[in-house]
Design a protein around this motif. Sequence first.
Motif, short mmCIF file in Angstrom:
data_model
loop_
_atom_site.label_atom_id
_atom_site.label_comp_id
_atom_site.label_asym_id
_atom_site.label_seq_id
_atom_site.Cartn_x
_atom_site.Cartn_y
_atom_site.Cartn_z
N GLY B 203 0.82 -1.20 0.00
CA GLY B 203 0.00 0.00 0.00
C GLY B 203 0.86 1.26 0.00
N LEU B 204 1.97 1.18 0.74
CA LEU B 204 2.90 2.32 0.75
C LEU B 204 3.45 2.57 -0.65
CD1 LEU B 204 3.99 4.04 3.13
CD2 LEU B 204 6.04 2.63 3.06
N HIS B 205 3.73 1.47 -1.36
CA HIS B 205 4.22 1.62 -2.73
C HIS B 205 3.15 2.25 -3.63
CE1 HIS B 205 7.64 -0.84 -1.59
NE2 HIS B 205 8.20 -0.52 -2.74
N VAL B 206 1.90 1.84 -3.41
CA VAL B 206 0.82 2.43 -4.20
C VAL B 206 0.73 3.93 -3.91
CG1 VAL B 206 -1.67 2.45 -4.64
CG2 VAL B 206 -0.48 0.28 -4.31
N LEU B 207 0.87 4.26 -2.62
CA LEU B 207 0.80 5.66 -2.22
C LEU B 207 1.92 6.47 -2.88
CD1 LEU B 207 -1.06 7.26 -0.28
CD2 LEU B 207 0.74 7.06 1.43
N VAL B 208 3.14 5.92 -2.83
CA VAL B 208 4.27 6.59 -3.49
C VAL B 208 3.99 6.72 -4.98
CG1 VAL B 208 6.70 6.33 -4.13
CG2 VAL B 208 5.98 5.90 -1.78
N LEU B 238 6.78 1.82 -15.48
CA LEU B 238 7.46 0.61 -15.02
C LEU B 238 7.19 0.39 -13.53
CD1 LEU B 238 10.96 0.67 -16.77
CD2 LEU B 238 8.98 -0.76 -17.28
N TYR B 239 7.31 1.46 -12.76
CA TYR B 239 7.09 1.36 -11.32
C TYR B 239 5.66 0.92 -11.03
CZ TYR B 239 6.71 2.79 -6.43
OH TYR B 239 6.49 2.80 -5.09
N TRP B 240 4.72 1.56 -11.70
CA TRP B 240 3.31 1.26 -11.45
C TRP B 240 2.98 -0.20 -11.78
CZ3 TRP B 240 0.11 4.16 -8.69
CH2 TRP B 240 -1.24 3.79 -8.67
N HIS B 241 3.50 -0.67 -12.92
CA HIS B 241 3.23 -2.06 -13.31
C HIS B 241 3.89 -3.02 -12.33
CE1 HIS B 241 1.39 -0.61 -16.85
NE2 HIS B 241 2.49 -0.16 -17.40
N PHE B 242 5.07 -2.64 -11.82
CA PHE B 242 5.74 -3.51 -10.86
C PHE B 242 4.88 -3.66 -9.60
CE2 PHE B 242 8.20 -3.87 -6.99
CZ PHE B 242 8.80 -5.08 -7.20
N VAL B 243 4.33 -2.56 -9.13
CA VAL B 243 3.48 -2.60 -7.94
C VAL B 243 2.28 -3.51 -8.21
CG1 VAL B 243 2.02 -1.21 -6.43
CG2 VAL B 243 4.26 -0.37 -7.11
N ASP B 244 1.78 -3.46 -9.44
CA ASP B 244 0.69 -4.34 -9.84
C ASP B 244 1.13 -5.81 -9.76
OD1 ASP B 244 -1.75 -5.07 -10.80
OD2 ASP B 244 -1.31 -4.60 -12.89
N VAL B 245 2.34 -6.09 -10.25
CA VAL B 245 2.85 -7.47 -10.23
C VAL B 245 2.92 -7.98 -8.79
CG1 VAL B 245 4.90 -8.89 -10.63
CG2 VAL B 245 4.10 -7.35 -12.41
N VAL B 246 3.39 -7.13 -7.88
CA VAL B 246 3.47 -7.56 -6.48
C VAL B 246 2.09 -7.95 -5.98
CG1 VAL B 246 3.98 -6.83 -4.12
CG2 VAL B 246 5.51 -6.17 -5.97
N TRP B 247 1.09 -7.13 -6.30
CA TRP B 247 -0.26 -7.44 -5.84
C TRP B 247 -0.78 -8.75 -6.45
CZ3 TRP B 247 -3.17 -6.30 -1.90
CH2 TRP B 247 -4.50 -6.76 -1.93
#
Lengths: 158, 262
Positions: B203-208, B238-247
Motif C-alpha cells: 500500500g505504501l508503494h501504491v501511495l508513493v 514501469l514502477y506502477w506495473h511492478f506494484v501491480d505485479v506484487v499485488w
Amino acid sequence: MKGVMDKAIRAMRFSQHEPRSSRRKEAHSVSAKESQSLLTSAATVQAGNARSVASANSLPVEGRGKPAPKTYFKIWLALLVLLVVTVGIARLNLSPFNTAIALLIAFAKMALILLFFMHVRYSRRVIWVFVAAGFIWLFIMIELTMSDYLTRGFAWSQ
Amino acid sequence: MAEARILAEQFDDLEQQEETATVGMWTFLATEVLFFGGLFVAYIVYRTAYPEAFAEASHHNNLLLGSINTAVLLTSSLTMALAVHAAQLGNRKRLLTFLFITLLFGFAFLGVKAVEYSEHIAEGFFPGARFKARSSVMADQRAETPPGFGPRQSSAALEWARPSESGRGLPQSKTLARRADRISGFGSELFFVLYFAMTGLHGLHVLVGCGVLGVMFWLARKSRFSPRYHTPVEITGLYWHFVDVVWVFLYPMFYLVAGRPA
C-alpha cells in the motif's frame, strides 16, 4: 567502471540496431497505424545507422516498437479472465492443487504484465538480463532458505 | 523544448539517455523484488509451518473486496500503459486524462484497502495483545513452550508428548477443537502479521506511486513531455506495473489460500 558499462550497453545497442527479430517488425507494423510514428518507424527500420539519422533529423525516440492500445486492451482482458478463473478455482477444493494453480495463474499474469505493459518483449537484451537478475536472486533466496527448513524436521503444527 | 535542457551532458543522445534510465529503473526494481522477497520467504516458511491456520485465517479476508482491488489495479495498469502510449505520441490531452484515471484507480485501491483494514481491526485481527484468535486460548498457550526447530514429530507423537491434553478426560472432540484453536492462535496471528506487513508495504508503494503520478500530471500540464522526451512517464509506468505485479502475488497468498467455503 562507467566506461565499461557504457561500452557494454553501446555494444548491445549497435549490435541490435537493425530490427532484431520478427517481433520488432511486428511491433512496427502495429504502431505504424499511428500516423505520427509512421515516419519514425520507417527511418528506424531502414538502416543500421538509423540512430544517427534519427538524431540528425530530430525524430522522436519512439518507433522502436511499442505495442498499440489494441494490444493493451487484449492483455487487460486476458488478465481479467485469469482473475475470474483463479477466483473460480479457489472455490473448488482441489486440496493439493489449489496453491499450485493459483501460483501458476499468478505467474501467467506476471508474464503478461512484464512482457507487454512493461515492454520487456520489445526491449533489448540488456533489459532482459536486468529483469532476470532480480527474479533469479529471489529464487536463490527462497531455494536456499527452504532447503534448510525442509531438511531439518520443520513441522511445527503437525 | 531545447534539446540541451533535456539531454544531460554525459549522454550522446536522447536514446542513450532513455536506455540508461530504463536500465537504472530495472536495477531499482530488482532491488524491490528482493525487498518484498524477504517477506515472501517469511510467508513461505510460516505457511509451511501452519498450513491449516493459514487457510483458516485467510478465509476471514474479504474475497470480494480483494478481487475488486485486483481488478482495480489491473485496470490501472491498462490506463498507465495507455498514458505511456499517449506520451510516446505526444498527445498531451490523452496523457493527462490517462494519468488522472490511473491516479484515481490508485486512490480507489487504497480506499478499498482502508475499508478492509478497518474491518480487520474491528474484528480483532490486528496482531498484538488484543488479537482475537489468541485471546480465547491465551491461558492454554502460556503454559506451552512456543514451537521450535525440534526434530520432526508425527502428530501422534505430539499428542503423546502432551498427556495433559488428551489425558484429562475431556471429550475427544473438545480436545481436538482446543488443539485446532491453539494452532490457529499461533498460525493465524502470524498470518495476519504477514498480511498487514506485506499489504501495508505494498500500500505504501501504491501511495508513493500516486505521488509520482501526481508529479507526472503536473509536469505534463506544464508540457514538459514530447514524443522525443517522455522518459519520466515510461519510468513511472514501469514502477506502477511492478506494484501491480506484487499485488498479483499477494492476492492469491492472502485471499485464495485453499478451497474456500462457498
